[in-house]
Write a protein that holds these residues in place. Sequence first.
Motif, short mmCIF file in Angstrom:
data_model
loop_
_atom_site.label_atom_id
_atom_site.label_comp_id
_atom_site.label_asym_id
_atom_site.label_seq_id
_atom_site.Cartn_x
_atom_site.Cartn_y
_atom_site.Cartn_z
N SER A 38 0.88 -1.09 0.05
CA SER A 38 0.04 -0.10 0.06
C SER A 38 0.82 1.15 0.15
N TYR A 39 2.07 1.22 0.72
CA TYR A 39 2.82 2.48 0.81
C TYR A 39 3.49 2.54 -0.48
N GLU A 40 3.97 1.44 -1.09
CA GLU A 40 4.43 1.72 -2.50
C GLU A 40 3.40 2.25 -3.64
N THR A 41 2.19 2.02 -3.27
CA THR A 41 1.18 2.55 -4.27
C THR A 41 1.24 4.14 -3.97
N GLY A 42 1.41 4.73 -2.72
CA GLY A 42 1.48 6.13 -2.54
C GLY A 42 2.62 6.81 -3.00
N VAL A 43 3.75 5.88 -3.03
CA VAL A 43 4.96 6.48 -3.78
C VAL A 43 4.99 6.60 -5.12
N LYS A 44 4.45 5.57 -5.81
CA LYS A 44 4.31 5.44 -7.37
C LYS A 44 3.39 6.64 -7.68
N TYR A 45 1.99 6.65 -6.95
CA TYR A 45 1.15 7.87 -7.34
C TYR A 45 1.90 9.34 -7.48
N GLN A 46 2.81 9.37 -6.20
CA GLN A 46 3.38 10.73 -6.18
C GLN A 46 4.32 10.86 -7.25
N MET A 47 5.22 9.91 -7.67
CA MET A 47 6.17 10.12 -8.58
C MET A 47 5.52 10.22 -9.92
N TYR A 48 4.40 9.38 -10.09
CA TYR A 48 3.70 9.76 -11.50
C TYR A 48 3.61 11.12 -11.69
N HIS A 49 2.71 11.87 -10.75
CA HIS A 49 2.29 13.03 -10.74
C HIS A 49 3.38 14.20 -10.39
#
Length: 129
Positions: A38-49
């Motif tokens: 779940s934490y990694e999902t937050g990181v991925k979406y932050q990087m995408y944006h």
Amino acid sequence: MNKKILILGTILGLLSVILGAFGAHGLKGLVSPESIVSYETGVKYQMYHALLLLIVASQKVLTEKAKSTIFYLILVGVILFSGSIYGLATNVLTGFDFKSIAFVTPIGGLFLIIAWIVLLINFLRLKTE
């Protein structure tokens, strides 16, 4: 506005790398494997944006109003979406129950979706040559 967008994109990208490394190395053994995912999902979406902001700043076809709107939608969206996921994933490590504010996660996601819609609308309005 371009400078602000570039700075925010760079800061979000930098924090994504730092938070990603912390999640991969610092959280192991402290939270469940599901929480790390779940934490990694937050990181991925932050990087995408973060990357999206860098692209938006480089677009000469977007108006300043569109860029400003996208800037604020992504800023608020990442704080609410990724930030709440970070809190929820590390909930067992804190004294605050992030589950009580879990409702902000989809609100943050909606802000991110709207940012993409604003971008799409502006691209659709472009005159073809």
